[in-house]
Design a protein around this motif. Sequence first.
Motif, short mmCIF file in Angstrom:
data_model
loop_
_atom_site.label_atom_id
_atom_site.label_comp_id
_atom_site.label_asym_id
_atom_site.label_seq_id
_atom_site.Cartn_x
_atom_site.Cartn_y
_atom_site.Cartn_z
N ASP A 70 0.86 -1.27 0.12
CA ASP A 70 0.02 0.00 -0.18
C ASP A 70 0.82 1.30 -0.04
O ASP A 70 0.62 2.18 -0.52
N LYS A 71 2.10 1.06 0.79
CA LYS A 71 2.86 2.44 0.95
C LYS A 71 3.27 2.74 -0.15
O LYS A 71 3.23 4.15 -0.22
N ASP A 72 3.63 2.09 -1.24
CA ASP A 72 4.53 2.65 -2.59
C ASP A 72 4.23 1.92 -3.67
O ASP A 72 4.84 2.16 -4.59
N GLY A 73 3.18 0.86 -3.47
CA GLY A 73 2.85 0.30 -4.86
C GLY A 73 3.62 -0.72 -5.17
O GLY A 73 3.43 -1.24 -6.62
N ILE A 74 4.71 -0.98 -4.61
CA ILE A 74 5.74 -1.93 -5.30
C ILE A 74 5.24 -3.55 -4.95
O ILE A 74 4.57 -3.81 -4.06
N VAL A 75 5.28 -4.12 -6.37
CA VAL A 75 4.64 -5.55 -6.13
C VAL A 75 5.83 -6.51 -5.58
O VAL A 75 6.97 -6.34 -6.56
N LEU A 76 5.85 -7.27 -4.63
CA LEU A 76 6.56 -8.07 -3.97
C LEU A 76 6.34 -9.54 -3.96
O LEU A 76 5.40 -9.97 -3.67
N VAL A 77 7.39 -10.28 -3.82
CA VAL A 77 7.13 -11.86 -3.12
C VAL A 77 7.84 -12.02 -2.01
O VAL A 77 9.09 -11.60 -1.90
N ASP A 78 7.17 -12.53 -1.21
CA ASP A 78 7.83 -13.20 0.24
C ASP A 78 8.38 -14.48 0.01
O ASP A 78 7.80 -15.67 0.00
N TYR A 79 9.75 -14.46 -0.16
CA TYR A 79 10.31 -15.57 -0.35
C TYR A 79 9.99 -16.85 0.82
O TYR A 79 10.49 -17.75 0.25
N ASP A 80 9.87 -16.37 1.86
CA ASP A 80 9.49 -17.27 2.74
C ASP A 80 8.42 -17.86 2.75
O ASP A 80 8.03 -18.96 3.32
N LYS A 81 7.35 -17.26 1.88
CA LYS A 81 5.85 -17.91 1.84
C LYS A 81 5.86 -18.82 0.67
O LYS A 81 4.85 -19.62 0.81
N CYS A 82 6.59 -18.39 -0.43
CA CYS A 82 6.06 -18.67 -1.69
C CYS A 82 6.44 -20.29 -1.89
O CYS A 82 7.48 -20.78 -1.30
N ILE A 83 5.57 -21.13 -2.37
CA ILE A 83 5.53 -22.46 -2.60
C ILE A 83 5.99 -22.78 -3.84
O ILE A 83 6.22 -23.92 -4.30
N GLY A 84 6.41 -21.76 -4.80
CA GLY A 84 7.00 -22.09 -6.16
C GLY A 84 5.72 -22.85 -7.09
O GLY A 84 6.25 -23.72 -7.82
#
Lengths: 243, 325
Positions: free
Chosen positions: A94-108
């Motif tokens: 929300d803060k800056d609109g950057i789209v990110l991936v949380d590498y600790d949650k991603c199951i690939g």
Amino acid sequence: MTQLALVIDLNVCVGCHACVTSCKEWNTSGSAGPLCDDNPYGAGPTGTFFNRVQTYEVGEFPNTETVHFPKSCLHCEDPPCVPVCPTGASYKRDKDGIVLVDYDKCIGCRYCSWACPYGVREIDEHQKVMKKCTLCVDRIYDESLPESERKPACVLACPTSARLFGDVHDPQSEVSIAIREEGGYALMPEWGTKPSNHYLPRRKTRLHIHEDELVRADNPLKKEQREHAAPVDAPTLDDSTSW
Amino acid sequence: MHPAFSVIFLTTLIGVGQGLFLAIFTGQSYSAVELLPSEDSVAFYGTGAMIALGFLVAGLIASVFHLGRPERAWRAASQWRTSWLSREVIALPVLMFLVFLYGVMHFFGWDTVLFTSPTGARLQVTLVVGTLGAIATFALFLCTGMIYAAVKFLQEWASPLTVINYLLLGTMSGFTLATAFASLTAPDLVHFFGVWTTLITLAAFVTRFASLVRNARIKYKSSIQTAIGIRHSQIQQKSMGFMGGSVNTRDFFHHKSPQFLRTVKLLFLLLAFFAPLILLWVGMEQNHSGILLAAFVVQYLGLVAERWFFFAQANHPQNLYYQTV
Ligand code: SF4
Ligand code: SF4
């Protein structure tokens, strides 16, 4: 609302891949661990990159133009890659609109890469998680860096300043002005993803000279009727001496 | 798209499991209203449910090979509000639990009659569990289909036909297996299942063929012009920025010739629809369970080819950026 983004000037990009290498260098050295890189010096080098520079030829020989086209995540305002993620690993800040991936949650599971029409999400084949451009989120807020360096690595590396970085929601920002005044456009607008990154088109600077601009209409000599005797297109002294 | 065998096996195997459970439960529902004789709880309903469960488990195992980080798979249940994949991750175990419960109740005869209507119809507890299971089965078909149909850029998939095909193809294969299974354990149901299998197979052929026709006429919304934003009729990619390939070239292309694709298409039309129908008919005529089982095996192989083609045929717009080395 803030929406950070890149504006890439195709009129200026020379396709040198400096942004690609500096992106890889910065992002392979971060706390998230390396970006995979197999056979870097071998026959089939392959690996994870956040940014690629491609080359296109527009037109038919001999009327062709070469367009170098850098491509990375466009940080869409309505990112189709986010809602499809089953784990919530993909998110838009929300803060800056950057789209990110949380590498600790991603199951690939790669579903998000199917849901991005631009092909900018690349799974890290060693860590088995989805990776993509973070707009150097670990650098642009780093107060230990001098303010001028709090920009994505690619922007700093570009030797021709083809990459601008800023808030596209602030109408007075450098990027907004560039989009507005230089004809900035979005990729594949047909999907309604509203990419935040914009591209500036190739622009031709053409000089239009009209005939009356070649002869000074208000020449004072003319007023005084002391016009040059020779007609304008007669050879001048310069022409004769250089013969 | 690159057809990944993990996903091919996942979708075809759970389709068989779902279809078989639906078939077994249909048999029981008919017998509850006395349209069919009721079968042996253990040998037919119980064992049938356990075979269905076996297919669901096998599908689940196949899916694990698709994940990069299967140890975190539990997280995938969290985004059910937005993600069809997440919904599938919830629906599959729910269905497995209900099928398991249904089977166990039949095995141990926990089958209290809740009430009997004046006409003699009996409402048993297993019917209630079975109804819940049937709802879960349809929900799972919907989730699986929508995973593909919801990606609007993949225009070959973005159609209600995708969901309908998952439903009909899965049910079809399950009913074929049910016919073979009935010939071994409940011979008086063979014709009942055989007729249903024929009808569902014909319906599935119609909808799958409809999607082939639709996909042959697709007009792609994206082009190289919209991809890079340059208006010119002649644009050629000269370099995609790397030479050794990337996940973009490995995950999104099938790397097979158009001829190969056409062959697979013919193969699946033959193996999934026509060959099993003939085998089914011969098997029923001769009352031969071996032939009926062969109908199922052939149809399953046909469905594997069908799924391969389903993936290979889908054309992702990202491919526009990866046309040449
Ligand atoms: S460019 Fe692709 S990965 Fe990036 S936000 Fe848009 S849809 Fe998502
Ligand atoms: S690959 Fe990772 S980020 Fe992408 S949808 Fe799957 S869990 Fe989400």
